[in-house]
Design a protein around this motif. Structure first.
Motif, short mmCIF file in Angstrom:
data_model
loop_
_atom_site.label_atom_id
_atom_site.label_comp_id
_atom_site.label_asym_id
_atom_site.label_seq_id
_atom_site.Cartn_x
_atom_site.Cartn_y
_atom_site.Cartn_z
N GLN A 25 0.83 -1.20 0.00
CA GLN A 25 0.00 0.00 0.00
C GLN A 25 0.86 1.25 0.00
O GLN A 25 2.00 1.22 0.45
N VAL A 26 0.30 2.30 -0.54
CA VAL A 26 0.97 3.59 -0.60
C VAL A 26 0.04 4.64 0.00
O VAL A 26 -1.15 4.66 -0.29
N GLN A 27 0.60 5.48 0.85
CA GLN A 27 -0.18 6.56 1.45
C GLN A 27 0.32 7.89 0.88
O GLN A 27 1.52 8.10 0.74
N ALA B 139 4.68 10.94 0.07
CA ALA B 139 4.35 9.55 -0.18
C ALA B 139 5.06 8.65 0.84
O ALA B 139 6.22 8.89 1.19
N SER B 140 4.36 7.62 1.27
CA SER B 140 4.96 6.66 2.19
C SER B 140 4.40 5.27 1.89
O SER B 140 3.43 5.13 1.15
N GLY B 141 5.01 4.28 2.50
CA GLY B 141 4.57 2.91 2.25
C GLY B 141 5.43 2.26 1.19
O GLY B 141 6.62 2.52 1.10
N TYR B 142 4.81 1.44 0.34
CA TYR B 142 5.55 0.69 -0.68
C TYR B 142 5.76 1.57 -1.91
O TYR B 142 5.28 1.28 -3.01
N ILE B 143 6.52 2.64 -1.71
CA ILE B 143 6.69 3.64 -2.76
C ILE B 143 7.57 3.17 -3.90
O ILE B 143 7.54 3.75 -4.99
N TYR B 144 8.33 2.11 -3.69
CA TYR B 144 9.24 1.63 -4.74
C TYR B 144 8.47 1.06 -5.92
O TYR B 144 9.02 0.89 -7.01
N SER B 145 7.20 0.77 -5.72
CA SER B 145 6.38 0.25 -6.80
C SER B 145 5.85 1.36 -7.70
O SER B 145 5.36 1.10 -8.79
N ASN C 123 10.73 11.75 -0.99
CA ASN C 123 9.51 11.05 -1.43
C ASN C 123 8.32 12.00 -1.50
O ASN C 123 7.21 11.69 -1.04
N TYR D 195 -3.75 4.96 -6.20
CA TYR D 195 -3.62 5.58 -4.88
C TYR D 195 -3.95 7.06 -4.96
O TYR D 195 -3.55 7.75 -5.90
#
Length: 129
Positions: free
Chosen positions: A1-3, A24-30, A76, A118
Motif C-alpha cells: 500500500q501507498v499513502q 508519499a509513504s509505504g511501498y513507494i518503490y512500486s 519522497n 492511490y
C-alpha cells in the motif's frame, strides 16, 4: 500500500502563487507515475499534471506555463508549483500515484490511461478575483 498526504492549499488572490506538496509513504518503490488532479464543485475531476518515473511531465493546456510539477526523490515528495493563479483554478486538488508501467501517465494533458490506484485526501485551493 501507498499513502499520500497533500498539503499547501489555501486562499489567494488572482495572480498569486501556491505550492502544493504530496508526501508519499509505504511501498513507494512500486510507484512509476505520480500526478495532480483537481475537481471543482459541479465539475468532473480533471488531470492537471503528471510525472512519470523517467522524468517525463505532461500538463493540462489550462495550466501550461503557469504550473510546474516536480519530485524530490530523497524526500519522497511530489510538488505542484502554481503561479499566476486564476479564479478558475479554484478546486480540491488531489495527489495520485500508480505502479508500473510508467507509460500510463503519458497520455498527455496531465491525463492518464488508467485511474490511479492511490489517492490523497485532497487539499483545497481557492483563488479570488
Amino acid at each position: 500500500q501507498v499513502q499520500l498526504v497533500e498539503s499547501g492549499g489555501g486562499s489567494v488572490q488572482a495572480g498569486g502563487s501556491l505550492r502544493l506538496s504530496c508526501a508519499a509513504s509505504g511501498y513507494i518503490y512500486s510507484i512509476r507515475c505520480m500526478g495532480w488532479f483537481r475537481q471543482a464543485p459541479g465539475k468532473e475531476r480533471e488531470g492537471v499534471a503528471a510525472f512519470d518515473g523517467d522524468g517525463v511531465t505532461t500538463y493540462a493546456d489550462s495550466v501550461k506555463g503557469r504550473f510546474t510539477i516536480s519530485k524530490d526523490n530523497a524526500k519522497n515528495t511530489l510538488y505542484l508549483q502554481m503561479n499566476s493563479l486564476k479564479p478558475e483554478d479554484t478546486a480540491m486538488y488531489y495527489c495520485a500515484a500508480h505502479p508500473s508501467p510508467g507509460w500510463v501517465c503519458r497520455k498527455g494533458g496531465g491525463t492518464w490511461y488508467v485511474t490511479p490506484s492511490y489517492w490523497g485526501q485532497g487539499t483545497q485551493v481557492n483563488v479570488s478575483s
